[in-house]
Design an enzyme around this catalytic site. Structure first.
Site, PDB file in Angstrom:
ATOM      1  CB  VAL B 106      -0.933   0.024   1.227  1.00 43.16           C
ATOM      2  CG1 VAL B 106      -1.716   1.329   1.293  1.00 43.16           C
ATOM      3  CG2 VAL B 106      -1.894  -1.164   1.187  1.00 43.16           C
ATOM      4  CB  CYS B 107       0.951   4.244   0.370  1.00 45.61           C
ATOM      5  SG  CYS B 107       1.378   5.996   0.350  1.00 45.61           S
ATOM      6  CB  THR B 108       5.830   4.970   0.000  1.00 48.02           C
ATOM      7  OG1 THR B 108       5.338   5.329   1.289  1.00 48.02           O
ATOM      8  CG2 THR B 108       5.597   6.137  -0.955  1.00 48.02           C
ATOM      9  CB  THR B 126       3.829   3.418  -5.278  1.00 48.82           C
ATOM     10  OG1 THR B 126       4.174   3.891  -3.962  1.00 48.82           O
ATOM     11  CG2 THR B 126       4.536   4.319  -6.301  1.00 48.82           C
TER      12      THR B 126
END
Lengths: 242, 242
Positions: B106-108, B126
């Site tokens: 998830v995300c970075t 990302t």
């Protein structure tokens, strides 16, 4: 520009055992990104506790020691039942409203606000499975994701808290700031299914979920009836005493 | 029906200091509602710590003691930088992939997965502010909110974790279950503004937010370059040794 936009904001969120954590963590994500603002994570005690699904949450501040809050947020979840007669909590909610400051209810946090007696004649939303309970507290149920009625803001169930918090962010700091927060959170939601409301969900999906709530709704209804009777008795007592 | 649908699921989420809490709490809300599943809240230590905005989070289990996981989730946030050389974390991610089990970034969190070397030739998303870093790790950047590439699932920034988790819920337990969870969470998002992506946000909003990320992006770029060089040296070393 309202006065609050020019001064440091204090936003308090009350957290409690068996709440639904994202009613808190969703808005926290938004509020914690507001410029010149402090988010106070408030509990009746500072002990760690578990949310309804077992997540450990830890308050930073005691409700009894909270500063004057520009916003008081009340999240929901099954643990809300235990606060429906909690005089410390109910008094804090009444004080917030009496002081003309923002009260932000998320999900079934609205029921706690109802128990505090601050929803009479106000337009309010809550989780779809609890919507029918709002009239017990004298509220006007509105079938919307976010309802702004003066300084009373309410969000529907669970994830609606994010939309409501962005609405509040705009009220507190203006639309551009709210949009900056939305972009930073990459909040361009794209649910893989269209089942997020009773109206959009397939009937068999709704049937299963509604059944899973039956016991909780029964308990909440009994509580709402009891509190309605209490409020009526208090009003009757007050008029009788006149 | 995959095998995992018939047996108890173990879903582990790694949490760490200065992460972005909703990268974790969003998917936790979804996964914790899956039938016949346990969500393991995993840390490198069990000590409480603060997320990037000061929220106290507490792991329940040590990474070193985690069971075999059907899903390992890696959230993001600025604290991800401190894990980019963490051999315990990177080894756990590699083991998950080598075992043919789900990895959910998830995300970075994708950058940590990249540092583990598991993104080579894989389609990945990302946070928009980190998208340009994916090629350093050999990944194929995909501009989408959720990307499913075999057992590697990735979600874009922050709140995309909720959409990705619902996608995963359907992969793990079928669409009907995922829809039941969506309905219970009343996930019918309705953002008050349309500023959730760089493409939809007003240019002046994008400018402010991009500027706020500049330092973090510089640091992450330096790290990505360093790790790329390490990976290339390791490959060179391996071929030289043959």
């Amino acid at each position: 520009m309202s006065e609050s936009r020019d001064s440091h904001l204090h936003i308090g969120i009350l957290i409690y055992p068996r709440m639904d954590q994202i009613d808190f963590t969703g808005p926290f994500e938004v509020f914690s990104r507001l410029p010149d603002a402090t988010v106070h994570v408030i509990g009746k005690t500072k002990e760690p506790f578990r949310d309804m699904a077992g997540l450990t949450l830890t308050p930073d501040e005691l409700l009894s020691e909270a500063p004057e809050l520009d916003v008081l947020q009340i999240p929901g979840g099954p643990g809300q039942e235990a606060l429906m007669d909690d005089q410390e909590v109910l008094t804090s909610i009444r004080r917030q409203v009496d002081a003309g400051r923002f009260l932000y209810s998320v999900c079934t946090g609205a029921l706690i606000c109802g128990a505090a007696g601050v929803l009479h004649g106000r337009r309010v939303t809550t989780h779809w499975a609890a919507h029918a309970l709002l009239p017990y507290f004298g509220a006007i149920p509105v079938n919307a994701r976010v309802v702004v009625d003066g300084k009373l803001i309410s969000a529907a169930g669970v994830t609606a808290g994010i939309d409501g918090a962005l609405t509040m962010a705009a009220l507190l700091r203006g639309e551009q700031v709210a949009q900056q927060i939305q972009l930073a959170m990459e909040y361009a939601p794209d649910p893989p299914f269209h089942a997020g409301t009773p109206a959009s969900a397939p009937p068999e999906v709704l049937a299963v979920v509604a059944r899973s709530y039956r016991k909780l709704v029964e308990a909440r209804t009994a509580t709402a009836e009891r509190i309605k009777a209490q409020h009526e008795a208090a009003v009757g007592h007050a008029s009788g005493a006149r």
